[in-house]
Design a protein around this motif. Sequence first.
Motif, PDB file in Angstrom:
ATOM      1  N   PHE A  75       3.272   1.009  -0.652  1.00 36.82           N
ATOM      2  CA  PHE A  75       4.410   0.364  -0.212  1.00 36.82           C
ATOM      3  C   PHE A  75       4.308   0.442   1.689  1.00 36.82           C
ATOM      4  O   PHE A  75       4.865  -0.261   2.163  1.00 36.82           O
ATOM      5  CB  PHE A  75       5.732   0.999  -0.681  1.00 36.82           C
ATOM      6  CG  PHE A  75       6.076   0.686  -2.210  1.00 36.82           C
ATOM      7  CD1 PHE A  75       6.779  -0.630  -2.046  1.00 36.82           C
ATOM      8  CD2 PHE A  75       5.708   1.281  -3.057  1.00 36.82           C
ATOM      9  CE1 PHE A  75       7.016  -1.334  -3.515  1.00 36.82           C
ATOM     10  CE2 PHE A  75       5.979   0.689  -4.433  1.00 36.82           C
ATOM     11  CZ  PHE A  75       6.737  -0.476  -4.509  1.00 36.82           C
ATOM     12  N   ASP A  76       3.710   1.459   1.825  1.00 40.74           N
ATOM     13  CA  ASP A  76       3.605   1.716   3.390  1.00 40.74           C
ATOM     14  C   ASP A  76       2.746   0.523   4.028  1.00 40.74           C
ATOM     15  O   ASP A  76       2.937   0.190   4.969  1.00 40.74           O
ATOM     16  CB  ASP A  76       2.899   3.146   3.634  1.00 40.74           C
ATOM     17  CG  ASP A  76       4.007   4.326   3.510  1.00 40.74           C
ATOM     18  OD1 ASP A  76       5.182   3.958   3.459  1.00 40.74           O
ATOM     19  OD2 ASP A  76       3.538   5.260   3.174  1.00 40.74           O
ATOM     20  N   THR A  77       1.559   0.117   3.312  1.00 44.82           N
ATOM     21  CA  THR A  77       0.627  -0.811   3.888  1.00 44.82           C
ATOM     22  C   THR A  77       1.168  -2.506   3.538  1.00 44.82           C
ATOM     23  O   THR A  77       0.817  -3.090   4.335  1.00 44.82           O
ATOM     24  CB  THR A  77      -0.736  -0.569   3.318  1.00 44.82           C
ATOM     25  OG1 THR A  77      -0.627  -0.584   2.122  1.00 44.82           O
ATOM     26  CG2 THR A  77      -0.996   0.853   3.843  1.00 44.82           C
ATOM     27  N   GLY A  78       1.990  -2.350   2.380  1.00 46.93           N
ATOM     28  CA  GLY A  78       2.178  -3.789   2.033  1.00 46.93           C
ATOM     29  C   GLY A  78       1.269  -4.398   1.263  1.00 46.93           C
ATOM     30  O   GLY A  78       1.444  -5.573   0.927  1.00 46.93           O
ATOM     31  N   THR A  79       0.292  -3.757   0.868  1.00 47.95           N
ATOM     32  CA  THR A  79      -1.104  -4.191   0.204  1.00 47.95           C
ATOM     33  C   THR A  79      -0.997  -3.602  -1.286  1.00 47.95           C
ATOM     34  O   THR A  79      -1.207  -2.330  -1.247  1.00 47.95           O
ATOM     35  CB  THR A  79      -2.293  -3.920   0.872  1.00 47.95           C
ATOM     36  OG1 THR A  79      -2.367  -4.401   2.274  1.00 47.95           O
ATOM     37  CG2 THR A  79      -3.524  -4.435  -0.037  1.00 47.95           C
ATOM     38  N   PHE A  80      -0.766  -4.385  -2.330  1.00 49.70           N
ATOM     39  CA  PHE A  80      -0.553  -3.875  -3.500  1.00 49.70           C
ATOM     40  C   PHE A  80      -1.833  -4.147  -4.470  1.00 49.70           C
ATOM     41  O   PHE A  80      -2.353  -5.269  -4.582  1.00 49.70           O
ATOM     42  CB  PHE A  80       0.611  -4.601  -4.200  1.00 49.70           C
ATOM     43  CG  PHE A  80       2.045  -4.119  -3.448  1.00 49.70           C
ATOM     44  CD1 PHE A  80       2.738  -2.954  -3.732  1.00 49.70           C
ATOM     45  CD2 PHE A  80       2.703  -5.142  -2.423  1.00 49.70           C
ATOM     46  CE1 PHE A  80       3.665  -2.659  -3.089  1.00 49.70           C
ATOM     47  CE2 PHE A  80       3.867  -4.475  -1.866  1.00 49.70           C
ATOM     48  CZ  PHE A  80       4.319  -3.320  -1.831  1.00 49.70           C
ATOM     49  N   ARG A  81      -1.982  -3.140  -5.152  1.00 52.25           N
ATOM     50  CA  ARG A  81      -3.243  -3.275  -6.096  1.00 52.25           C
ATOM     51  C   ARG A  81      -2.610  -3.203  -7.651  1.00 52.25           C
ATOM     52  O   ARG A  81      -3.431  -2.932  -8.373  1.00 52.25           O
ATOM     53  CB  ARG A  81      -4.006  -1.903  -6.003  1.00 52.25           C
ATOM     54  CG  ARG A  81      -5.010  -2.425  -4.461  1.00 52.25           C
ATOM     55  CD  ARG A  81      -5.832  -1.217  -4.227  1.00 52.25           C
ATOM     56  NE  ARG A  81      -5.135  -0.004  -3.720  1.00 52.25           N
ATOM     57  CZ  ARG A  81      -4.938   1.331  -4.474  1.00 52.25           C
ATOM     58  NH1 ARG A  81      -5.031   1.258  -5.657  1.00 52.25           N
ATOM     59  NH2 ARG A  81      -4.052   2.152  -3.828  1.00 52.25           N
ATOM     60  N   ASP A  82      -1.449  -3.467  -7.681  1.00 55.07           N
ATOM     61  CA  ASP A  82      -0.732  -3.540  -8.933  1.00 55.07           C
ATOM     62  C   ASP A  82      -0.393  -4.881  -9.086  1.00 55.07           C
ATOM     63  O   ASP A  82       0.393  -5.307  -8.297  1.00 55.07           O
ATOM     64  CB  ASP A  82       0.686  -2.643  -9.274  1.00 55.07           C
ATOM     65  CG  ASP A  82       0.995  -2.734 -10.641  1.00 55.07           C
ATOM     66  OD1 ASP A  82       1.745  -3.702 -11.024  1.00 55.07           O
ATOM     67  OD2 ASP A  82       0.885  -1.712 -11.381  1.00 55.07           O
ATOM     68  N   LEU A 190      14.366  -6.465  -3.119  1.00 52.39           N
ATOM     69  CA  LEU A 190      14.065  -5.414  -4.045  1.00 52.39           C
ATOM     70  C   LEU A 190      13.032  -4.519  -3.740  1.00 52.39           C
ATOM     71  O   LEU A 190      12.867  -3.422  -4.093  1.00 52.39           O
ATOM     72  CB  LEU A 190      14.072  -6.212  -5.203  1.00 52.39           C
ATOM     73  CG  LEU A 190      13.863  -5.421  -6.500  1.00 52.39           C
ATOM     74  CD1 LEU A 190      15.006  -4.355  -6.998  1.00 52.39           C
ATOM     75  CD2 LEU A 190      13.630  -6.503  -7.693  1.00 52.39           C
ATOM     76  N   LEU A 191      11.842  -5.081  -3.278  1.00 51.23           N
ATOM     77  CA  LEU A 191      10.820  -4.450  -3.045  1.00 51.23           C
ATOM     78  C   LEU A 191      10.902  -3.211  -2.143  1.00 51.23           C
ATOM     79  O   LEU A 191      10.268  -2.207  -2.287  1.00 51.23           O
ATOM     80  CB  LEU A 191       9.651  -5.361  -2.466  1.00 51.23           C
ATOM     81  CG  LEU A 191       8.201  -4.977  -2.609  1.00 51.23           C
ATOM     82  CD1 LEU A 191       7.713  -5.169  -4.010  1.00 51.23           C
ATOM     83  CD2 LEU A 191       7.204  -5.737  -1.605  1.00 51.23           C
ATOM     84  N   ARG A 192      11.789  -3.307  -0.933  1.00 53.67           N
ATOM     85  CA  ARG A 192      12.176  -2.167  -0.291  1.00 53.67           C
ATOM     86  C   ARG A 192      12.733  -1.251  -0.889  1.00 53.67           C
ATOM     87  O   ARG A 192      12.465   0.071  -0.792  1.00 53.67           O
ATOM     88  CB  ARG A 192      12.839  -2.620   0.898  1.00 53.67           C
ATOM     89  CG  ARG A 192      12.098  -3.627   2.038  1.00 53.67           C
ATOM     90  CD  ARG A 192      13.026  -3.761   3.183  1.00 53.67           C
ATOM     91  NE  ARG A 192      14.233  -4.692   2.872  1.00 53.67           N
ATOM     92  CZ  ARG A 192      14.031  -5.870   3.055  1.00 53.67           C
ATOM     93  NH1 ARG A 192      13.270  -6.624   3.298  1.00 53.67           N
ATOM     94  NH2 ARG A 192      15.165  -6.662   2.835  1.00 53.67           N
ATOM     95  N   VAL A 193      13.724  -1.454  -1.712  1.00 52.64           N
ATOM     96  CA  VAL A 193      14.127  -0.348  -2.625  1.00 52.64           C
ATOM     97  C   VAL A 193      13.219   0.262  -3.493  1.00 52.64           C
ATOM     98  O   VAL A 193      13.363   1.642  -3.661  1.00 52.64           O
ATOM     99  CB  VAL A 193      15.622  -1.040  -3.520  1.00 52.64           C
ATOM    100  CG1 VAL A 193      16.099   0.023  -4.346  1.00 52.64           C
ATOM    101  CG2 VAL A 193      16.689  -1.449  -2.662  1.00 52.64           C
ATOM    102  N   LEU A 194      12.360  -0.237  -4.255  1.00 52.77           N
ATOM    103  CA  LEU A 194      11.456   0.219  -5.054  1.00 52.77           C
ATOM    104  C   LEU A 194      10.670   0.975  -4.322  1.00 52.77           C
ATOM    105  O   LEU A 194      10.289   2.314  -4.754  1.00 52.77           O
ATOM    106  CB  LEU A 194      10.766  -0.975  -5.837  1.00 52.77           C
ATOM    107  CG  LEU A 194      11.218  -2.074  -6.571  1.00 52.77           C
ATOM    108  CD1 LEU A 194      10.399  -2.863  -7.214  1.00 52.77           C
ATOM    109  CD2 LEU A 194      12.280  -1.545  -7.510  1.00 52.77           C
TER     110      LEU A 194
END
Length: 570
Positions: A75-82, A190-194
């Motif tokens: 979440f800090d980097t904005g690069t998701f591996r999921d 929503l992503l920010r809340v998660l």
Amino acid sequence: MPRDKKLKVILCWHMHQPEYRRLSSGDFALPWTYLHALKDYADMAWHLENQPGAKAVFNFVPVLLDQLSDYGRQFDTGTFRDPLLAALALPDLKVLGPAEREHILHSCFRANFEHMVNPFPAYRRLHDFYRMVTEDGKNHLQYLSNQYFADLLVWYHLAWTGESVRRSYEEVARLLAKGSQFTPADRHALLRVLGEVIKGIIPRYRQLAEQGHVELSSTPYYHPILPLLQDLGVARESLDAPLPQAPRYPGGDARAAWHIEAALASHQDYFGRAPVGMWPAEGGVSDATLALLAKHRLRWAATGEGVLANSLRAAGDDPLPARHEYLYHPYRIQAGEQSIVCFFRDDRLSDQIGFEYAKWFGRDAVSHFVGALEDIWRHTRQQDDPVVSIILDGENAWEYYPYNGYYFLSDLYKTLAEHPHLELSTFAEYLAGGPDPAALPSLSHVVAGSWVYGTFSTWIGSPEKNRAWDLLCAAKEAFDHASATGLIGPAELTPALHQLAICEGSDWFWWFGDYNPADTVHDFDALYREDLSNLYRLLKLQPPEALRHAISTGQGHPAAGGTMRRASDS
């Protein structure tokens, strides 16, 4: 004993997810860690934060903490591996290919339908439309628009938010009210809340511990069944069953010690202090395991009531006396020069929360539970320092409750915190203020077993489980040979050791068996074989042909989808 002495009640919630990351790529194969963080880890912290008189024990498995920390970095980097989070974060869903769309469809209805899909008409309509367009089994993707996938991704994550999250974040309430036609801005909000919720999990529990509201305990690092690592044959102490062809797990004592030592270091890093005790994976204990825990200066361990019953019978107490005469106090186990105190789970009350109270009106369930505790108090009033240990899964039960167990848990903590004869406590607090451990009743021998049936039948003894053990034993022999002969050097040893430790976890063996649901068995079977294959590649060896073939296929419909077990069949 004074007539007003209270009965200590310890609620121990076990928080555990196995390693879902592929070591070869870092990608997450399954999303359960972050989904349970949004729903269960967040809610369970909230109840303690909002009930000042409440106390509990939370047992965190180190590999779960590692994955939560990893998600925080994503979440800090904005690069998701999921893959689901990566899709939710996309600026434009037009770029999704057919395989990615199929993955979203396969994943985003995997939730308890009654409590997580059906209550939301817009989400239910997405499900109904999906079922309609897939009836012919082909060409369904052409009927599903980009907007359909946007709405599905948002609703899946909304459904997995905990009740405390819905009540605390206006953005979540807004999206629930909007219901459909979610925009990229909605998805990113929503992503920010998660991200905020998930990144806050570990700090929140650390703060609760520092405030004295909770005790944080640990489990050996990757959740292995320590007694079986140390001696596969110990399974026959509690159950006469076929065992794997391999006589022992090679170097099992050293591997068991590694998992304990790694867990102690991890707990110190995440929470700033070492744990006082451990819940060994699945409450799996033996004389050798308890001796090893004691050797590492752990003051307490805990397991199931069935283990105590088997141990007392082995000591000559057959038939057993009434439960209130032997269950509601811990026992001292002497292990050489060290000793350890072992608490035993009240299986009936723990299973009531895990399997029965979800069907009840919340206040009625709390009244019934407290009534049972009051009955124990009446029967143990003449005993010194009686204690009831309620130990169960802290994450999987709540999706079967209305509102994620919000009303049940709120009322439970409040009622217990204010009760005149019951006192919430923790294992560490009990040992600090209770009886001298030397004065506790002792067990000279603990019959090896777990909290499930008092045996290890959930992890060994069937053809599929035994085959999985034989594959693991062969991989460990290859690891030992490669490291001893110099086939791999020090730089290559570290990732290989990491991969081996993952393969030693208990969850693979838990899921093997035709009594489990096919989808979940397939997921864990494939991931286990992939992990073993990657271990061979790290050792510069060709994976065996056997790893190309499924170990187990499920076809059952167990309670709670197989994520939890009752302590007994009765």
